[in-house]
Design a protein around this motif. Structure first.
Motif, PDB file in Angstrom:
ATOM      1  N   THR A  10      37.918 -38.265  86.416  1.00 19.11           N
ATOM      2  CA  THR A  10      36.468 -38.160  86.540  1.00 19.11           C
ATOM      3  C   THR A  10      35.765 -39.027  85.510  1.00 19.11           C
ATOM      4  OG1 THR A  10      36.749 -35.908  87.318  1.00 19.11           O
ATOM      5  CG2 THR A  10      34.532 -36.523  86.635  1.00 19.11           C
ATOM      6  N   LYS A  94      31.495 -34.580  92.012  1.00 19.21           N
ATOM      7  CA  LYS A  94      31.314 -33.620  93.123  1.00 19.21           C
ATOM      8  C   LYS A  94      29.894 -33.656  93.645  1.00 19.21           C
ATOM      9  CE  LYS A  94      34.257 -29.750  92.064  1.00 19.21           C
ATOM     10  NZ  LYS A  94      34.175 -28.722  91.054  1.00 19.21           N
ATOM     11  N   GLY A  95      29.727 -33.407  94.913  1.00 19.12           N
ATOM     12  CA  GLY A  95      28.395 -33.177  95.469  1.00 19.12           C
ATOM     13  C   GLY A  95      27.506 -34.409  95.477  1.00 19.12           C
ATOM     14  N   ASN A 114      24.815 -37.087  92.124  1.00 15.83           N
ATOM     15  CA  ASN A 114      24.815 -35.626  92.275  1.00 15.83           C
ATOM     16  C   ASN A 114      23.740 -35.017  91.365  1.00 15.83           C
ATOM     17  OD1 ASN A 114      26.079 -36.326  89.935  1.00 15.83           O
ATOM     18  ND2 ASN A 114      27.921 -35.123  90.282  1.00 15.83           N
TER      19      ASN A 114
END
Ligand code: URA
Length: 233
Positions: A10, A94-95, A114
């Protein structure tokens, strides 16, 4: 909490296989101790993770600039069509969602993030964030058309459009800056003045300009400075 290998990916310390190697080789420390456990649990906000001598600071939000190609839809999911998220499938975070929409046949700058708050700031109708488009038209853009676009056009909504900025480039080419984000706005504006859009590409949104090194379909992460300037508006 997040697995160590996922945390490193990440933070873009390397690819999945590279970060596994770094961990196995003892090149990663957590709070000063070498950690060889791929699934060690990391508290993102407080653990100090160093990979190959470089400290990684957790950043919950990610920001990408995509040069959207024609033929993909600005959605996160679609049953039939390829989406802009499909182009970004390997990115961490994420998202992620697109900030606003470009039509399927429109190209150019699309921000993906995000960070809901920044997205809201950029899209809020009261903020009037300028968006500049490269527009090619079927017919020459006359001085009359330019004047109407600049004054504000009746496109069939309750109110005419806000004044736009027109920079003529060639007979059938211009750069158009608008400060709203109505549905199919540019195409409807040109239709209302008796012309037709045959090619549309977004060049900028707020302070963010499309990186000319990005070919259609390519993307890159925003720099720290680009994010800060965008936030400040
Ligand atoms: N205006 C349009 O008509 N289409 C877009 O994709 C963006 C602005």
């Amino acid at each position: 909490m997040i697995r160590l290998d996922k945390f490193l990916c990440t933070m873009e310390a390397g690819s999945r296989s590279q970060v596994k190697e770094f961990i196995k080789k003892g090149q990663v420390t957590v709070n000063g101790q070498v950690c060889r456990q791929l699934d060690a649990k990391i508290r993102e906000e407080c653990d100090r993770v160093v990979c190959q001598g470089r400290e990684l600071f957790y950043e919950p939000f990610v920001y990408y600039m995509l040069n959207k190609p024609a033929g993909v839809v600005s959605a996160t999911k679609d049953k039939r069509e390829k989406t802009v998220l499909d182009l970004l499938e390997a990115v961490p975070g994420k998202g992620i969602f697109p900030v606003g929409r470009l039509d399927k046949d429109t190209e150019g700058l699309l921000l993906l993030t995000n960070d809901g708050r920044l997205s809201h700031e950029l899209l809020s109708p009261v903020k009037h964030v300028p968006k500049t488009y490269q527009v090619e038209t079927a017919l020459p853009i006359t001085q009359d058309m330019k004047a109407i676009l600049e004054r504000g056009v009746d496109i069939g909504d309750a109110r005419p459009t806000q004044p736009a900025l027109v920079r003529l480039k060639e007979d059938c080419k211009m750069e158009l800056t608008i400060t709203e984000g109505r549905f199919h706005q540019v195409k409807r504006m040109l239709k209302a003045v008796g012309n037709e859009v045959i090619y549309l590409k977004r060049l900028s949104m707020g302070t963010l300009c499309l990186d000319r090194k990005l070919a259609p379909g390519e993307y890159r992460r925003l720099t720290h400075d680009e994010v800060e300037i965008l936030r400040k508006g």
